[in-house]
Write a protein that holds these residues in place. Sequence first.
Motif, PDB file in Angstrom:
ATOM      1  N   THR A   1       5.879  13.378   0.994  1.00  0.00           N
ATOM      2  CA  THR A   1       6.563  12.090   0.990  1.00  0.00           C
ATOM      3  C   THR A   1       5.591  10.943   0.736  1.00  0.00           C
ATOM      4  N   PHE A   2       6.014  10.013  -0.113  1.00  0.00           N
ATOM      5  CA  PHE A   2       5.274   8.779  -0.340  1.00  0.00           C
ATOM      6  C   PHE A   2       5.832   7.707   0.592  1.00  0.00           C
ATOM      7  N   TYR A   3       4.936   6.983   1.257  1.00  0.00           N
ATOM      8  CA  TYR A   3       5.328   5.900   2.153  1.00  0.00           C
ATOM      9  C   TYR A   3       4.780   4.582   1.612  1.00  0.00           C
ATOM     10  N   LEU A   4       5.644   3.591   1.510  1.00  0.00           N
ATOM     11  CA  LEU A   4       5.240   2.283   1.009  1.00  0.00           C
ATOM     12  C   LEU A   4       5.337   1.266   2.133  1.00  0.00           C
ATOM     13  N   TYR A   5       4.194   0.625   2.407  1.00  0.00           N
ATOM     14  CA  TYR A   5       4.098  -0.419   3.423  1.00  0.00           C
ATOM     15  C   TYR A   5       3.875  -1.743   2.693  1.00  0.00           C
ATOM     16  N   ALA A   6       4.597  -2.780   3.088  1.00  0.00           N
ATOM     17  CA  ALA A   6       4.515  -4.029   2.339  1.00  0.00           C
ATOM     18  C   ALA A   6       4.999  -5.195   3.185  1.00  0.00           C
ATOM     19  N   THR A   7       4.746  -6.394   2.685  1.00  0.00           N
ATOM     20  CA  THR A   7       5.339  -7.604   3.235  1.00  0.00           C
ATOM     21  C   THR A   7       6.776  -7.698   2.744  1.00  0.00           C
ATOM     22  N   SER A   8       7.717  -7.951   3.647  1.00  0.00           N
ATOM     23  CA  SER A   8       9.111  -8.160   3.249  1.00  0.00           C
ATOM     24  C   SER A   8       9.311  -9.639   2.948  1.00  0.00           C
ATOM     25  N   ASP A   9       9.498  -9.956   1.684  1.00  0.00           N
ATOM     26  CA  ASP A   9       9.714 -11.343   1.274  1.00  0.00           C
ATOM     27  C   ASP A   9      11.178 -11.723   1.466  1.00  0.00           C
ATOM     28  N   VAL A  10      11.410 -12.873   2.055  1.00  0.00           N
ATOM     29  CA  VAL A  10      12.788 -13.343   2.221  1.00  0.00           C
ATOM     30  C   VAL A  10      12.897 -14.836   1.911  1.00  0.00           C
ATOM     31  N   GLY A  11      11.866 -15.394   1.309  1.00  0.00           N
ATOM     32  CA  GLY A  11      11.873 -16.821   1.027  1.00  0.00           C
ATOM     33  C   GLY A  11      12.279 -17.130  -0.395  1.00  0.00           C
ATOM     34  N   ASP A  12      11.872 -18.293  -0.870  1.00  0.00           N
ATOM     35  CA  ASP A  12      12.119 -18.698  -2.244  1.00  0.00           C
ATOM     36  C   ASP A  12      10.935 -19.531  -2.711  1.00  0.00           C
TER      37      ASP A  12
ATOM     38  N   ALA B   1      -4.613   1.084  -4.898  1.00  0.00           N
ATOM     39  CA  ALA B   1      -4.686   2.224  -5.819  1.00  0.00           C
ATOM     40  C   ALA B   1      -4.611   3.517  -5.011  1.00  0.00           C
ATOM     41  N   PHE B   2      -3.929   4.506  -5.550  1.00  0.00           N
ATOM     42  CA  PHE B   2      -3.772   5.767  -4.832  1.00  0.00           C
ATOM     43  C   PHE B   2      -3.666   6.906  -5.837  1.00  0.00           C
ATOM     44  N   SER B   3      -3.935   8.115  -5.336  1.00  0.00           N
ATOM     45  CA  SER B   3      -3.849   9.330  -6.139  1.00  0.00           C
ATOM     46  C   SER B   3      -2.996  10.344  -5.398  1.00  0.00           C
ATOM     47  N   PRO B   4      -1.929  10.876  -6.031  1.00  0.00           N
ATOM     48  CA  PRO B   4      -1.123  11.908  -5.365  1.00  0.00           C
ATOM     49  C   PRO B   4      -1.982  13.108  -4.983  1.00  0.00           C
ATOM     50  N   GLU B   5      -1.627  13.730  -3.883  1.00  0.00           N
ATOM     51  CA  GLU B   5      -2.405  14.860  -3.378  1.00  0.00           C
ATOM     52  C   GLU B   5      -2.531  15.961  -4.421  1.00  0.00           C
ATOM     53  N   GLY B   6      -3.744  16.527  -4.521  1.00  0.00           N
ATOM     54  CA  GLY B   6      -3.986  17.636  -5.429  1.00  0.00           C
ATOM     55  C   GLY B   6      -4.139  17.247  -6.881  1.00  0.00           C
ATOM     56  N   SER B   7      -4.333  15.949  -7.156  1.00  0.00           N
ATOM     57  CA  SER B   7      -4.466  15.508  -8.550  1.00  0.00           C
ATOM     58  C   SER B   7      -5.597  14.502  -8.677  1.00  0.00           C
ATOM     59  N   ASP B   8      -5.988  14.245  -9.908  1.00  0.00           N
ATOM     60  CA  ASP B   8      -6.918  13.155 -10.206  1.00  0.00           C
ATOM     61  C   ASP B   8      -6.192  12.081 -11.020  1.00  0.00           C
ATOM     62  N   ASP B   9      -4.884  12.015 -10.847  1.00  0.00           N
ATOM     63  CA  ASP B   9      -4.092  10.950 -11.453  1.00  0.00           C
ATOM     64  C   ASP B   9      -4.097   9.761 -10.497  1.00  0.00           C
ATOM     65  N   TRP B  10      -4.341   8.570 -11.036  1.00  0.00           N
ATOM     66  CA  TRP B  10      -4.430   7.378 -10.198  1.00  0.00           C
ATOM     67  C   TRP B  10      -3.426   6.332 -10.648  1.00  0.00           C
TER      68      TRP B  10
ATOM     69  N   THR C   1       0.870  -1.177   0.000  1.00  0.00           N
ATOM     70  CA  THR C   1       0.000   0.000   0.000  1.00  0.00           C
ATOM     71  C   THR C   1       0.904   1.222   0.000  1.00  0.00           C
ATOM     72  N   ILE C   2       0.442   2.265  -0.659  1.00  0.00           N
ATOM     73  CA  ILE C   2       1.198   3.523  -0.697  1.00  0.00           C
ATOM     74  C   ILE C   2       0.287   4.650  -0.238  1.00  0.00           C
ATOM     75  N   VAL C   3       0.787   5.424   0.716  1.00  0.00           N
ATOM     76  CA  VAL C   3       0.047   6.574   1.231  1.00  0.00           C
ATOM     77  C   VAL C   3       0.978   7.773   1.202  1.00  0.00           C
ATOM     78  N   GLN C   4       0.457   8.930   0.795  1.00  0.00           N
ATOM     79  CA  GLN C   4       1.243  10.154   0.776  1.00  0.00           C
ATOM     80  C   GLN C   4       0.872  11.008   1.977  1.00  0.00           C
TER      81      GLN C   4
END
Length: 470
Positions: free
Chosen positions: A43-54, A260-269, A36-39
């Motif tokens: 600054t954009f912050y990305l939160y995710a699962t850290s994969d370390v397997g195979d 899905a996310f949209s940068p602040e002040g825009s309608d770009d997704w 997920t990405i939240v602004q």
Amino acid sequence: MKRIFFLLLLALATRLVSAQQNEYNPLIPDNLADPTIVQFGDTFYLYATSDVGDIETDLAFSGSPVVWKSKDFVNWSFEGICFPGIDWHEHKYWAPGRVLERDGKYYLFVTVDHVTQLAVADSPEGPFSFINGPENYTGDEKPSMVIDDIDGCPFIDDDGQGYIFWRRKKAAKLSADWTKPEGETITIPTQWHGYSEGPFMIKRKGIYYYFYTMGGYADYQNGYVMSKESPLGPFVTPDNDVIISSDLDQQVWGPGHGFAFSPEGSDDWYFVYLEYGIGGTSRQVYCNQMEFNEDGTIKPIQLNRKGVGALAKLKTEQPMDLSNAVATASSVKKPMEVQARKWGDPKQLKYNLPEEPIYRHHEFNPQDAIDHSNFTRWWATPGDTEKWWQLDLGKTEKLDHLDLFFVHPSLGHAFVCEKSIDGKNWEIVKEQKEVAVRSPHKVEAIGKARFLRVKILAGQPGIWEAKLYN
């Protein structure tokens, strides 16, 4: 004829170099999933699962939780574990949902040990601690549990009412303090049935969009339904309700659990999602633009390695061109032929992989650490006791700093970086003796050198990217 053939080869080479320089997928030099990405602010912050397997370990283990951040959406970094005080070898952290801000506090909904928990911090990058929970979370006590299931992702409507969505298309209102579901739990009706996870909701121009996944592995895909009435429906299913699925021509496999996310002040997704990677828990994060039709329905998302590039115009320092440099290493992991693994019942999916097996070739050469691609990496042979990577610039240069993006950075690294003029006499530039969890690791004030050598003392012996600056 020879001249025409030469010109065709030159044109192809030019296109390949151009494509390489303009490819922003994968977005992050790491194995990540469920993004997920939240602004917040600039600054954009990305939160995710850290994969370390195979391929073999699959979902048995995840890395430590970290928060990647970027000002421009191209250059990403993180510093430290965002959830300290917990043994993440004993507990599994994955699928962080949308982070919410209220009254200067930041609330993280995340799956820990198969339930959705709620945590809070004073900063978007943590450190986080569980709501009403013990200082050190234990598997026997879960007072901060919001949902007794995985993949909980919140949504706050314009009137302040909160909602929570979780796997198997379940949804409910949230209590005023966001700590538990309230009222009736519903199952959101969709055209496609079977197992589903990674849900989330957005709102645009008065329309609520509920996204859900189908399948998994290399035939992961995302569909959606929409409502003009409320986050809990009633919903309608558009004609083209599956908007993201594998594109074999573009070599993008299994676009799954995303956001899905949209940068602040825009309608770009933009749609950010996990991609198959080399299978199992060795996935990566991609991002492509999401566009709407006049009636509010969503156009099929065009997947590619090009990505979206910078989302903010910033003056950033540019790394040196290392196309003429030569990289060597103590060893190189064997190449892999990765087969696109299929999900279960094909009747439950709109898109299905071809009957014949599909493969993708992966190499792990030393040069892959300086190719400007987050898809490739140098990786040492398992059992290598030397674990070094070396760069020859071809001539002595005055160098400022080196950024090292190691493989599996959430587990931490210790290393030594040395420099040399002649390749025989070496001087230590930086010695990181203690294991540190960050990416990139910086080697500063290098000075004059033709050769640089990195010896990995602890941590995964591999480098996604090495960016050098003069």
